[in-house]
Design a protein around this motif. Sequence first.
Motif, short mmCIF file in Angstrom:
data_model
loop_
_atom_site.label_atom_id
_atom_site.label_comp_id
_atom_site.label_asym_id
_atom_site.label_seq_id
_atom_site.Cartn_x
_atom_site.Cartn_y
_atom_site.Cartn_z
N ILE A 142 52.10 86.40 81.03
CA ILE A 142 52.17 85.22 80.05
C ILE A 142 53.58 85.14 79.14
O ILE A 142 53.66 86.39 78.59
N TYR A 143 53.99 84.24 78.95
CA TYR A 143 55.36 83.93 78.21
C TYR A 143 54.92 83.19 76.94
O TYR A 143 54.89 81.83 77.14
N ASN A 144 55.29 83.57 75.79
CA ASN A 144 55.64 82.45 74.51
C ASN A 144 56.69 82.09 74.56
O ASN A 144 57.55 82.97 74.36
N THR A 145 57.07 80.89 74.94
CA THR A 145 58.56 80.51 74.67
C THR A 145 59.01 80.25 73.35
O THR A 145 60.28 80.17 73.00
N VAL A 147 52.72 80.39 82.22
CA VAL A 147 51.85 81.53 83.11
C VAL A 147 52.30 81.78 84.58
O VAL A 147 52.76 80.59 85.19
N LEU A 148 52.38 82.89 84.88
CA LEU A 148 52.58 83.15 86.30
C LEU A 148 51.76 84.16 86.93
O LEU A 148 51.16 85.27 86.12
N VAL A 149 51.07 84.10 88.17
CA VAL A 149 50.08 84.76 88.90
C VAL A 149 50.41 85.20 89.89
O VAL A 149 50.94 84.58 90.85
N GLU A 150 50.19 86.81 90.16
CA GLU A 150 50.21 87.27 91.20
C GLU A 150 49.06 88.00 91.86
O GLU A 150 48.27 88.48 91.22
N CYS A 170 53.75 75.75 82.56
CA CYS A 170 53.78 75.96 81.23
C CYS A 170 53.01 74.64 80.47
O CYS A 170 52.91 73.66 81.16
N VAL A 171 52.17 75.10 79.44
CA VAL A 171 51.33 74.19 78.81
C VAL A 171 51.44 74.59 77.47
O VAL A 171 51.97 75.78 77.10
N SER A 172 51.27 73.55 76.50
CA SER A 172 51.12 73.72 75.19
C SER A 172 50.10 73.78 74.40
O SER A 172 48.97 73.02 74.98
N THR A 173 49.69 74.75 73.50
CA THR A 173 48.25 74.68 72.89
C THR A 173 48.41 73.72 71.87
O THR A 173 49.56 72.89 71.57
N LEU A 174 47.17 73.07 71.52
CA LEU A 174 47.35 71.66 70.78
C LEU A 174 47.68 72.16 69.12
O LEU A 174 47.77 73.31 68.91
N LYS A 175 47.89 71.03 68.34
CA LYS A 175 48.18 71.31 67.21
C LYS A 175 47.31 71.76 66.29
O LYS A 175 45.99 71.44 66.90
N ASP A 176 47.29 72.35 65.27
CA ASP A 176 46.03 72.99 64.31
C ASP A 176 45.59 71.76 63.63
O ASP A 176 46.11 71.23 62.71
#
Lengths: 221, 155
Positions: A156-159, A187-190, A207-213
């Motif tokens: 998992i990578y936080n951009t 996200v990358l899965v092996e 890549c996806v974005s979490t929703l606004k708070d």
Amino acid sequence: VPCISSGLPKPTNITFLSINMKNILQWNPPEGLHGAEITYTVQYFIYGQKKWLNKSECRNISRTYCDLSVETSDYEHQYYAKVKAIWGMNCSKWAETGRFYPFLETQIGPPEVALTTDEKSISIVLTAPEKWKKNPEESSISMQQIYSNLKYNVSIYNTKSNRMWSQCVTNHTLVLSWLEPDTVYCVLVESLVPGPPRLARPSEKQCVSTLKDQTSELKVK
Amino acid sequence: GQEFQFGPCRVEGIVLQELWEAFWDMKDVVQAQDNITNVRLLRKEVLQNVSEAESCYLIHSLLKFYLNTIFKNYREKAVKFRILRSFSTLANNFVVIMSKLQPSQENEMFPISENARRRFLLFQREFKQLDREVALTKAFGEMDILLTWMETFYQ
């Protein structure tokens, strides 16, 4: 008409490329014969049995690969394959693979990855890759059925923070919690199977974005 | 950590991944020496559908044979082919596993141990029909088959 085994150089780098039990024999043309109209003939052998067998669809072919998935589909057996080059009436000696053990050597493809997001979490659902099958109509066999100890390495990578971490999971669902709202995560899965070292085939990066708070949104109003 | 469970026989302290890596480092060299490709010692009939109860007897017989016959006589080749490190890793781990296996000797287990013995004799008979050096090389090159079977008891 049988060819004459002459000094024609052999094909080189003959290996099996195996992914999810789809087993392709591949090789390089003989050296020093650029431009010549070379054809190839393939045979295969089941370790412990008596004789070399022909692969009719790979007799006098000009391509440098041959699909032996059907012939090597009993993955508990071990196999050899060989190929020779033919030019006119002349043919090379056979070039042979090492012993090929599909159960231990096939590369495990990536799982299917489905992502759903919330404000501070991402849910990941993984579906194991499918074993190669001869006909699309055949029922599917999951690689999980063949490798009961199949695991997944989820990266998992936080951009925003450029922070990256990994988790090794055995089940098919995973929830990433305590994430930052309104942030793009990739996200990358092996797929992993304990045992001999295998080449990894990671999934496409998603890549996806979490929703606004929502709470901070309300305060602003 | 993980352990072997060959039926009632439990073996801890072995990292199977290390055995795999040791074998994989020498697989091509060792298997390339085996030209008698129409003979397979660890045939399907030897290792397929082994019951849990049989497994301790069978692994005990196989490892004992591998240590006392194959490893003992293959060491010179291991030096020659420069695979001594892999050879030692496998041998030492097999010694540890052997030392922890205590197959039950009770009478009611006789039919089970007899089944396991029959499987082992299939393997041993095939081995004895070959030239000594050829058989040693072949058995050593078939350790991937043995490890694959052992992995099914590793949890």
